[in-house]
Design a protein around this motif. Structure first.
Motif, PDB file in Angstrom:
ATOM      1  N   GLY A   8       6.903  74.416 -58.523  1.00 32.15           N
ATOM      2  CA  GLY A   8       7.628  73.460 -58.677  1.00 32.15           C
ATOM      3  C   GLY A   8       8.450  74.239 -59.028  1.00 32.15           C
ATOM      4  N   MET A   9       8.386  75.662 -60.157  1.00 33.99           N
ATOM      5  CA  MET A   9       9.962  76.572 -60.122  1.00 33.99           C
ATOM      6  C   MET A   9      10.370  77.544 -58.875  1.00 33.99           C
ATOM      7  SD  MET A   9       8.697  80.246 -62.548  1.00 33.99           S
ATOM      8  CE  MET A   9       7.858  81.229 -60.758  1.00 33.99           C
ATOM      9  N   ILE A  10       9.427  77.936 -57.599  1.00 35.98           N
ATOM     10  CA  ILE A  10       9.807  77.908 -56.918  1.00 35.98           C
ATOM     11  C   ILE A  10      10.547  77.026 -55.826  1.00 35.98           C
ATOM     12  CG2 ILE A  10       9.029  79.206 -54.694  1.00 35.98           C
ATOM     13  CD1 ILE A  10       8.775  80.794 -57.071  1.00 35.98           C
ATOM     14  N   ALA A  11       9.888  76.017 -56.034  1.00 36.20           N
ATOM     15  CA  ALA A  11      11.262  74.685 -55.445  1.00 36.20           C
ATOM     16  C   ALA A  11      12.167  75.278 -55.812  1.00 36.20           C
ATOM     17  CB  ALA A  11      10.213  73.735 -54.981  1.00 36.20           C
ATOM     18  N   ALA A  12      12.147  74.748 -57.401  1.00 37.32           N
ATOM     19  CA  ALA A  12      13.502  74.913 -57.796  1.00 37.32           C
ATOM     20  C   ALA A  12      14.703  75.415 -57.587  1.00 37.32           C
ATOM     21  CB  ALA A  12      13.403  74.413 -58.898  1.00 37.32           C
ATOM     22  N   GLU A  13      14.240  76.436 -57.218  1.00 38.27           N
ATOM     23  CA  GLU A  13      14.933  77.825 -57.455  1.00 38.27           C
ATOM     24  C   GLU A  13      14.936  77.909 -55.409  1.00 38.27           C
ATOM     25  OE1 GLU A  13      13.101  80.719 -60.701  1.00 38.27           O
ATOM     26  OE2 GLU A  13      13.072  81.100 -58.126  1.00 38.27           O
ATOM     27  N   ALA A  64      14.151  88.591 -62.209  1.00 34.61           N
ATOM     28  CA  ALA A  64      13.902  87.985 -61.712  1.00 34.61           C
ATOM     29  C   ALA A  64      12.009  87.544 -62.308  1.00 34.61           C
ATOM     30  CB  ALA A  64      13.177  87.943 -60.485  1.00 34.61           C
ATOM     31  N   LEU A  65      11.700  88.325 -62.805  1.00 32.93           N
ATOM     32  CA  LEU A  65      10.104  86.983 -63.642  1.00 32.93           C
ATOM     33  C   LEU A  65      10.712  86.620 -64.857  1.00 32.93           C
ATOM     34  CD1 LEU A  65       7.204  89.768 -63.419  1.00 32.93           C
ATOM     35  CD2 LEU A  65       7.357  87.381 -61.939  1.00 32.93           C
ATOM     36  N   THR A  66      11.607  87.247 -65.745  1.00 34.92           N
ATOM     37  CA  THR A  66      12.391  86.593 -66.638  1.00 34.92           C
ATOM     38  C   THR A  66      13.173  85.088 -65.990  1.00 34.92           C
ATOM     39  OG1 THR A  66      12.669  89.090 -68.094  1.00 34.92           O
ATOM     40  CG2 THR A  66      13.602  86.800 -69.201  1.00 34.92           C
ATOM     41  N   ALA A  67      13.920  84.897 -65.143  1.00 35.27           N
ATOM     42  CA  ALA A  67      14.595  83.790 -65.450  1.00 35.27           C
ATOM     43  C   ALA A  67      14.075  82.437 -64.563  1.00 35.27           C
ATOM     44  CB  ALA A  67      15.469  84.111 -63.820  1.00 35.27           C
ATOM     45  N   SER A  68      12.574  83.287 -64.115  1.00 37.54           N
ATOM     46  CA  SER A  68      11.897  82.699 -63.286  1.00 37.54           C
ATOM     47  C   SER A  68      10.475  81.647 -64.590  1.00 37.54           C
ATOM     48  CB  SER A  68      11.157  82.151 -62.319  1.00 37.54           C
ATOM     49  OG  SER A  68      11.903  82.807 -61.229  1.00 37.54           O
ATOM     50  N   PHE A  69      10.819  82.518 -65.151  1.00 36.25           N
ATOM     51  CA  PHE A  69       9.396  82.346 -66.116  1.00 36.25           C
ATOM     52  C   PHE A  69       9.450  81.573 -67.196  1.00 36.25           C
ATOM     53  CE2 PHE A  69       6.963  84.582 -63.274  1.00 36.25           C
ATOM     54  CZ  PHE A  69       5.279  83.461 -63.076  1.00 36.25           C
ATOM     55  N   SER A  70      11.250  82.253 -67.763  1.00 36.28           N
ATOM     56  CA  SER A  70      11.812  80.532 -68.814  1.00 36.28           C
ATOM     57  C   SER A  70      11.793  79.104 -68.561  1.00 36.28           C
ATOM     58  CB  SER A  70      12.872  81.788 -69.040  1.00 36.28           C
ATOM     59  OG  SER A  70      13.854  81.652 -68.407  1.00 36.28           O
ATOM     60  N   VAL A  71      12.282  78.940 -66.650  1.00 36.83           N
ATOM     61  CA  VAL A  71      12.585  78.059 -66.481  1.00 36.83           C
ATOM     62  C   VAL A  71      10.734  77.502 -66.649  1.00 36.83           C
ATOM     63  CG1 VAL A  71      12.378  76.028 -64.205  1.00 36.83           C
ATOM     64  CG2 VAL A  71      14.056  78.274 -65.040  1.00 36.83           C
ATOM     65  N   TYR A  72       9.509  77.747 -65.975  1.00 29.66           N
ATOM     66  CA  TYR A  72       8.440  77.753 -66.155  1.00 29.66           C
ATOM     67  C   TYR A  72       7.472  77.401 -67.186  1.00 29.66           C
ATOM     68  CZ  TYR A  72       3.318  78.113 -65.130  1.00 29.66           C
ATOM     69  OH  TYR A  72       2.018  77.360 -64.911  1.00 29.66           O
ATOM     70  N   ALA A  73       8.100  77.876 -68.003  1.00 29.68           N
ATOM     71  CA  ALA A  73       7.365  78.270 -69.593  1.00 29.68           C
ATOM     72  C   ALA A  73       7.679  76.607 -70.389  1.00 29.68           C
ATOM     73  CB  ALA A  73       7.659  79.035 -70.524  1.00 29.68           C
ATOM     74  N   VAL A  74       9.378  76.053 -69.953  1.00 27.84           N
ATOM     75  CA  VAL A  74       9.834  74.981 -70.233  1.00 27.84           C
ATOM     76  C   VAL A  74       8.964  73.844 -70.295  1.00 27.84           C
ATOM     77  CG1 VAL A  74      11.530  73.702 -71.179  1.00 27.84           C
ATOM     78  CG2 VAL A  74      11.993  76.416 -71.962  1.00 27.84           C
ATOM     79  N   GLY A  75       9.355  73.926 -68.642  1.00 29.49           N
ATOM     80  CA  GLY A  75       8.398  72.718 -67.663  1.00 29.49           C
ATOM     81  C   GLY A  75       7.976  72.670 -67.823  1.00 29.49           C
ATOM     82  N   ALA A  99       4.212  69.405 -62.760  1.00 32.18           N
ATOM     83  CA  ALA A  99       2.764  69.375 -63.353  1.00 32.18           C
ATOM     84  C   ALA A  99       2.833  68.319 -64.552  1.00 32.18           C
ATOM     85  CB  ALA A  99       3.631  70.695 -64.536  1.00 32.18           C
ATOM     86  N   TYR A 100       3.690  67.081 -65.044  1.00 31.43           N
ATOM     87  CA  TYR A 100       3.320  66.099 -65.924  1.00 31.43           C
ATOM     88  C   TYR A 100       2.115  65.121 -65.237  1.00 31.43           C
ATOM     89  CZ  TYR A 100       4.094  61.110 -67.775  1.00 31.43           C
ATOM     90  OH  TYR A 100       4.074  60.584 -68.334  1.00 31.43           O
ATOM     91  N   PHE A 101       2.193  65.121 -63.728  1.00 28.39           N
ATOM     92  CA  PHE A 101       0.719  63.791 -63.232  1.00 28.39           C
ATOM     93  C   PHE A 101      -0.425  63.986 -63.439  1.00 28.39           C
ATOM     94  CE2 PHE A 101       4.978  62.996 -61.384  1.00 28.39           C
ATOM     95  CZ  PHE A 101       4.450  61.591 -62.466  1.00 28.39           C
ATOM     96  N   PRO A 102      -1.107  65.880 -63.605  1.00 24.25           N
ATOM     97  CA  PRO A 102      -2.174  65.723 -63.491  1.00 24.25           C
ATOM     98  C   PRO A 102      -2.490  65.829 -64.926  1.00 24.25           C
ATOM     99  CG  PRO A 102      -1.167  67.873 -62.151  1.00 24.25           C
ATOM    100  CD  PRO A 102      -0.338  66.924 -62.779  1.00 24.25           C
ATOM    101  N   VAL A 103      -1.980  66.198 -65.651  1.00 19.15           N
ATOM    102  CA  VAL A 103      -1.840  65.969 -67.366  1.00 19.15           C
ATOM    103  C   VAL A 103      -1.746  64.780 -67.538  1.00 19.15           C
ATOM    104  CG1 VAL A 103      -0.947  66.233 -69.855  1.00 19.15           C
ATOM    105  CG2 VAL A 103      -1.294  68.038 -68.010  1.00 19.15           C
ATOM    106  N   GLN A 104      -0.845  63.625 -67.225  1.00 15.75           N
ATOM    107  CA  GLN A 104      -1.100  62.673 -67.775  1.00 15.75           C
ATOM    108  C   GLN A 104      -2.266  61.791 -67.340  1.00 15.75           C
ATOM    109  OE1 GLN A 104       0.359  59.904 -65.782  1.00 15.75           O
ATOM    110  NE2 GLN A 104      -0.388  58.070 -67.253  1.00 15.75           N
TER     111      GLN A 104
END
Length: 289
Positions: free
Chosen positions: A228-233, A94-105, A168-173
């Protein structure tokens, strides 16, 4: 010719320090006291932190022991269920599946957010044209946008990556844009007086100056991306940690729900600590106005 006056008995010799004053080269009393107090203050902070954690553990254990298992369970039962998830490999997959999405996003959010913040800061017309849409999108509840992504792109890996990116985009921008807009005009004027090209102004003035602001945005993006990762899942394809939570809630398995929630919380705390370290590392370069 004036003769030197002889010193009286008990008086300091000429050029010698006055009685009670620190010897040359020795630290001042205030600095010495601060140095002695610093370890004590650190130990007090560690002790307070440990006492707070111990108090939370005791409250969790007592409340769980006196509650129904369908409502709340003790910390010992939660940790026992967590051990079962680890032993059968469910948590690792479960960690592998979730954090592959998290890392890319999150990686896409950092790259595009930094580029967008610099671009909007250096191009006023572009900022005036697009900023209302960005503010409206930032103010909108991100979870409400997930059904639109589902209708447009369906289930799969990339729709979930886009959800993480949106979170995650808006805080950085916004932080990068704020840093680039606060560049001292004198720095730009000096660069232009040497006929520096716009590309070199970006590379040698704008980017180094805004780096601490960018790191502040990265720290915030690390936490928002986890949400966002948990909401998407939850709302898209149920995989990873979100799938474990959904299955546990359908079975009324409170121990498993708390175990997965505990893992998510600990991962979030670790990510925030990493973000604070990164921010502290680069905040030394921040120019004080």
């Amino acid at each position: 010719m004036t003769q030197p006056r002889p010193s009286t008995p008990g008086s300091p010799a000429p050029g010698s320090p006055a009685p009670g004053s620190p010897a040359p080269g020795s630290p001042a009393p205030a600095a010495r006291r601060r140095r002695l107090r610093a370890p004590t203050g650190r130990w007090r902070a560690v002790l307070a932190y440990a006492v707070g954690l111990a108090g939370g553990v005791v409250v969790w254990q007592v409340l769980g022991s006196h509650s129904s298992s369908e409502v709340f369970v003790s910390l010992s039962a939660t940790l026992s269920r967590l051990g079962q998830l680890i032993s059968d490999g469910s948590l690792q997959s479960a960690l592998t599946a979730s954090f592959s999405v998290y890392a890319v996003g999150v990686a896409l959010a950092i790259v595009t957010g930094a580029a967008g913040g610099l671009l909007f800061a250096r191009r006023a017309l572009l900022r005036l044209a697009l900023e209302p849409y960005l503010i409206a999108l930032y103010a909108a509840p991100m979870v409400a946008l997930i059904p639109f992504l589902l209708a447009l792109m369906g289930f799969g890996f990339w729709p979930k990556v886009i959800v993480v990116w949106l979170f995650a985009y808006f805080p950085v921008q916004f932080n990068t844009q704020r840093g680039a807009q606060s560049i001292a005009p004198e720095l730009i004027d000096v660069a232009r007086s040497f006929r520096t090209r716009e590309r070199d102004i970006w590379l040698h003035v704008a980017i180094p100056y805004t780096l601490p602001y960018l790191m502040t945005g990265v720290r915030q993006a690390l936490a928002r991306g986890l949400v966002g990762m948990i909401a998407a899942e939850f709302f898209l394809s149920a995989t990873g940690l979100g799938s474990l939570l959904i299955i546990a809630s359908e079975r009324f398995d409170t121990a498993e729900m708390l175990a997965v929630t505990l893992v998510i919380t600990l991962v979030g705390v670790a990510l925030m600590a990493i973000g604070r370290l990164i921010e502290a590392r680069f905040a030394r370069w921040r120019v004080q106005q």
